[in-house]
Design a protein around this motif. Structure first.
Motif, PDB file in Angstrom:
ATOM      1  N   LEU A 172      78.343  26.002  -2.817  1.00 61.63           N
ATOM      2  CA  LEU A 172      79.792  25.740  -2.814  1.00 61.63           C
ATOM      3  C   LEU A 172      80.344  25.750  -4.233  1.00 61.63           C
ATOM      4  CD1 LEU A 172      80.077  22.887  -0.163  1.00 61.63           C
ATOM      5  CD2 LEU A 172      80.609  25.307   0.126  1.00 61.63           C
ATOM      6  N   ALA A 173      79.551  25.205  -5.176  1.00 62.01           N
ATOM      7  CA  ALA A 173      80.020  25.131  -6.559  1.00 62.01           C
ATOM      8  C   ALA A 173      80.169  26.514  -7.182  1.00 62.01           C
ATOM      9  CB  ALA A 173      79.066  24.274  -7.399  1.00 62.01           C
ATOM     10  N   LEU A 174      79.514  27.509  -6.591  1.00 65.56           N
ATOM     11  CA  LEU A 174      79.660  28.868  -7.113  1.00 65.56           C
ATOM     12  C   LEU A 174      80.812  29.602  -6.441  1.00 65.56           C
ATOM     13  CD1 LEU A 174      75.926  29.826  -7.390  1.00 65.56           C
ATOM     14  CD2 LEU A 174      77.539  29.711  -9.270  1.00 65.56           C
ATOM     15  N   GLY A 175      81.533  28.906  -5.609  1.00 62.42           N
ATOM     16  CA  GLY A 175      82.687  29.528  -4.968  1.00 62.42           C
ATOM     17  C   GLY A 175      82.370  30.125  -3.608  1.00 62.42           C
ATOM     18  N   ALA A 176      81.265  29.704  -3.003  1.00 59.34           N
ATOM     19  CA  ALA A 176      80.955  30.184  -1.657  1.00 59.34           C
ATOM     20  C   ALA A 176      81.819  29.436  -0.650  1.00 59.34           C
ATOM     21  CB  ALA A 176      79.479  29.960  -1.342  1.00 59.34           C
ATOM     22  N   THR A 177      82.249  30.140   0.387  1.00 54.93           N
ATOM     23  CA  THR A 177      82.919  29.439   1.475  1.00 54.93           C
ATOM     24  C   THR A 177      81.851  28.697   2.259  1.00 54.93           C
ATOM     25  OG1 THR A 177      82.646  31.337   2.904  1.00 54.93           O
ATOM     26  CG2 THR A 177      84.713  31.180   1.700  1.00 54.93           C
TER      27      THR A 177
ATOM     28  N   ARG B  84      82.951  15.182 -10.183  1.00 55.96           N
ATOM     29  CA  ARG B  84      82.946  15.948  -8.934  1.00 55.96           C
ATOM     30  C   ARG B  84      84.342  16.081  -8.330  1.00 55.96           C
ATOM     31  NH1 ARG B  84      78.058  16.145  -5.963  1.00 55.96           N
ATOM     32  NH2 ARG B  84      79.252  15.679  -4.110  1.00 55.96           N
ATOM     33  N   ASN B  87      86.129  19.727  -9.609  1.00 61.15           N
ATOM     34  CA  ASN B  87      86.022  20.960  -8.823  1.00 61.15           C
ATOM     35  C   ASN B  87      86.035  20.675  -7.314  1.00 61.15           C
ATOM     36  OD1 ASN B  87      83.466  19.881  -8.538  1.00 61.15           O
ATOM     37  ND2 ASN B  87      82.394  21.821  -8.809  1.00 61.15           N
ATOM     38  N   MET B  89      84.290  18.851  -5.476  1.00 57.22           N
ATOM     39  CA  MET B  89      82.998  18.812  -4.795  1.00 57.22           C
ATOM     40  C   MET B  89      82.955  17.648  -3.809  1.00 57.22           C
ATOM     41  SD  MET B  89      80.903  21.119  -5.437  1.00 57.22           S
ATOM     42  CE  MET B  89      79.708  21.443  -4.191  1.00 57.22           C
ATOM     43  N   ILE B  92      83.452  17.652   0.411  1.00 54.80           N
ATOM     44  CA  ILE B  92      82.503  17.763   1.518  1.00 54.80           C
ATOM     45  C   ILE B  92      82.029  16.402   2.015  1.00 54.80           C
ATOM     46  CG2 ILE B  92      81.700  20.056   0.854  1.00 54.80           C
ATOM     47  CD1 ILE B  92      79.238  18.850  -0.345  1.00 54.80           C
ATOM     48  N   VAL B 117      87.960  27.495  -3.036  1.00 51.93           N
ATOM     49  CA  VAL B 117      86.906  28.472  -3.332  1.00 51.93           C
ATOM     50  C   VAL B 117      87.155  29.136  -4.691  1.00 51.93           C
ATOM     51  CG1 VAL B 117      85.947  30.683  -2.586  1.00 51.93           C
ATOM     52  CG2 VAL B 117      86.270  28.850  -0.937  1.00 51.93           C
ATOM     53  N   ARG B 120      86.535  26.640  -7.530  1.00 56.49           N
ATOM     54  CA  ARG B 120      85.129  26.428  -7.876  1.00 56.49           C
ATOM     55  C   ARG B 120      84.531  27.631  -8.595  1.00 56.49           C
ATOM     56  NH1 ARG B 120      83.856  23.855  -2.149  1.00 56.49           N
ATOM     57  NH2 ARG B 120      84.642  21.752  -2.497  1.00 56.49           N
ATOM     58  N   MET B 125      79.523  24.361 -12.006  1.00 59.44           N
ATOM     59  CA  MET B 125      78.923  23.036 -12.022  1.00 59.44           C
ATOM     60  C   MET B 125      77.405  23.115 -12.080  1.00 59.44           C
ATOM     61  SD  MET B 125      79.844  19.804  -9.665  1.00 59.44           S
ATOM     62  CE  MET B 125      79.681  18.195 -10.411  1.00 59.44           C
ATOM     63  N   PHE B 127      74.087  20.544 -11.643  1.00 61.92           N
ATOM     64  CA  PHE B 127      73.839  19.242 -11.041  1.00 61.92           C
ATOM     65  C   PHE B 127      72.678  18.521 -11.705  1.00 61.92           C
ATOM     66  CE2 PHE B 127      75.963  21.926  -8.057  1.00 61.92           C
ATOM     67  CZ  PHE B 127      76.858  21.101  -7.425  1.00 61.92           C
TER      68      PHE B 127
END
Lengths: 283, 287
Positions: A172-177, B84, B87, B89, B92, B117, B120, B125, B127
């Motif tokens: 997700l952090a890489l821009g994946a849906t 977090r 972006n 995060m 979720i 999307v 991000r 990021m 971790f």
């Protein structure tokens, strides 16, 4: 103090012995089944069994070629139906674990898992046989598929949950849906386990007889048509085993042996697939 | 995307790493206020809730562009929750929500027309626990590019080599790009995750305790890397390690119980803090 310690050791030893006994009790029937099936079945197995059709009543010899093909077709139909439904359902459950809908689906899967297979057979009979007034391979395959679904759903869900949350976050952090993260990272990471689940489910339904009795029925002739009644190893074994003929009894043993070997092979295949995929994932 | 990365990679570092040279020079007036043009991330009155529990209380910070900003503070003080939030995060996590504004280049991160999307992709990021995908080294770095739609093999090869080079990993892995990323050591895995984040050419790099699970040698490699990267990226780093904050960052924010106690130029925080609490923390009297 020492008396206390001695007492604890006695209890510990006692319970360990009970556990060992339970294991033996559980293994005895398995060993006996395998022993009898191999003893009676292996000798009855010959080339004719694989290549010939059943002989008419009263003639000895012949084989179960149609039933072997039939079982193969039936489990293919079952897998084609149950694998997509079961996997997608499992993915949904692991992705949306907390919703009301999910708990209903999860509960339904558990109930479906507990439904006697004969009831599933009656259901398939009601919706797929009665309307067209003909037994068919499709009806049998769907009945088996219905039995597979809950197993596939729950293994898929559980294995997806085991995938570390960090992988999802990374994607997700890489821009994946969300969907992309699931299908490109999370599902592949759980794939070895999911495959095993599918193979185990296949092995389980390949040995089912009851749901086929009034769906696929049986067929003494060669048939690969999906809309016609089709033979299967299990039903054939059942029919032969309750017959009064010695030759048929022999063939029933051979069929039983083949079934057991098939299920064993599926289980081994599942193990190998897992090991192979895990190795690919690691190095 | 490609061209800007090309220039980034070829550009030389203007000065040797400060913490390596052992000198720590800062203009005395630098820490006080930031010029409007330097601000990359602007946070105003940001609150954050897990269910009914309020974990961040009115955070207001201005994070400068192409500088390293460290967030320090004791465990549970909200540093990670805050980073977090930048972006999104935290989206979720069910029942978690933020209130207030976080602006990146003036655009509201939590605004209704912000696509999470796309956000991000711009805000990378790294971790605490390295999280390489169970795929090859190559596929890990290619992941963000491929979801961006890049299919050209040569272009991919190029960016992957450059990203791995930037993350100081290329020479260690160039002969086994198609081996599984999980076969790398912990420090290498973390640098791979950095390379993976850099490949999509983000503007901001968020690092949530990126070295806390690594040994000292791997840690120093990550720190050198952070120092190199700040020429081109705005970096926000959460760290438990105060020496690390002192070594790598330009500005430091001290968090305590969900509030920012003090935020200033790093030297000020460590040498001449205004707040008693900050001084007690950085001198190790608690935490």
């Amino acid at each position: 103090m020492t008396a206390n310690l001695r007492r604890r050791k006695v209890y510990s030893g006692l319970f360990e012995a009970l556990c060992a006994l339970a294991v033996i009790v559980a293994l005895i029937p398995l060993a006996m089944i395998l022993f009898y099936v191999v003893k009676e079945g292996f000798g009855a197995l010959n080339v004719d069994f694989f290549t010939h059709m059943p002989k008419p009543v009263g003639e000895s010899g012949g084989g179960m070629a149609n039933a072997i093909a039939g079982t193969f077709i039936l489990i293919c139909i079952a897998a084609a139906f149950a694998v997509p439904v079961g996997c997608l359902c499992g993915i949904h459950l692991s992705e949306y674990p907390g919703t009301k809908f999910s708990s209903i689906v999860r509960f339904s899967a558990d109930v479906l898992n507990g439904v006697p297979s004969i009831v599933v057979g009656i259901f398939a009979y009601g919706i797929l046989v009665l309307p067209v007034k003909r037994f068919s391979a499709i009806a049998g395959g769907v009945a088996l598929g219905l039995l597979m679904i809950p197993i596939v759903v729950r293994t898929t869900e559980e294995l997806l949950r085991l995938v570390p949350g960090g992988l999802r976050e990374g994607a997700l952090a890489l821009g994946a849906t969300r969907g992309r993260a699931v299908f490109s990272v999370i599902v592949p990471a759980a794939l070895p386990g999911i495959l095993t689940g599918i193979l185990v489910a296949l092995a389980r339904v390949a040995g089912e007889t009851a749901p086929l009795l009034f769906t696929a029925f049986n067929n003494r002739f060669w048939s690969t048509s999906l809309t016609q009644p089709i033979a299967s190893l299990t039903v054939q074994v059942f029919t032969y085993a309750i017959s009064p003929y010695d030759d048929w009894h022999r063939q029933a043993w051979a069929g039983a042996f083949l079934l057991v070997m098939m299920i064993l092979a599926l289980s081994i295949l599942a193990r190998l697939a897992v090991r192979r995929l895990e190795r690919m994932n690691r190095s | 995307m490609t061209s800007s990365l090309t220039t980034d990679v070829t550009r030389e570092s203007p000065s040797p790493p400060r913490f390596l040279a052992g000198e720590k020079v800062a203009k005395p007036d630098e820490g006080a206020t930031l010029a409007q043009s330097e601000i990359k991330i602007s946070v105003r009155d940001f609150d954050f809730f897990y269910g009914t529990a309020k974990v961040l209380h009115g955070i207001s910070l201005e994070i400068p562009a192409r500088k390293v900003t460290a967030l320090i503070g004791p465990s549970g003080c909200g540093k990670s929750t805050f980073i977090r939030s930048i972006n999104r995060m935290n989206d979720i996590i069910t029942d978690a929500r933020g209130k207030g504004t976080i602006l990146i280049d003036g655009q509201d991160v939590y605004g209704s027309n912000t696509d999470v999307v796309e956000l991000r992709r711009r805000v990378g990021m790294v971790f605490q626990k390295s999280n390489p995908f169970p795929k090859s080294i190559y596929d890990n770095v290619a992941y963000g590019l491929r979801i961006g739609g890049m299919r050209n093999k040569r272009q991919l090869d190029d960016i992957i080599e450059r990203s791995l080079t930037r993350a100081a990993l290329w020479h260690e892995v160039k002969d086994r790009l198609h081996a599984s990323a999980l076969a790398l050591s912990g420090g290498q895995q973390q640098r791979l995750c950095i390379a993976r984040a850099l490949a999509v050419d983000p503007e901001i790099l968020l690092m949530d305790e990126p070295a806390s699970a690594l040994d000292p040698i791997a840690t120093s490699k990550i720190e050198e890397l952070i120092y190199e990267l700040k020429d081109n990226y705005t970096i926000v780093i959460v760290t438990h390690n105060m020496q690390q904050a002192a070594r790598v960052s330009d500005r430091t924010a001290f968090f305590m119980l969900g509030r920012v106690v003090e935020y200033a130029e790093t030297n000020t925080i460590f040498m001449n803090p205004k707040e008693k609490m900050t001084e007690d923390y950085v001198t190790g009297r608690f935490g």
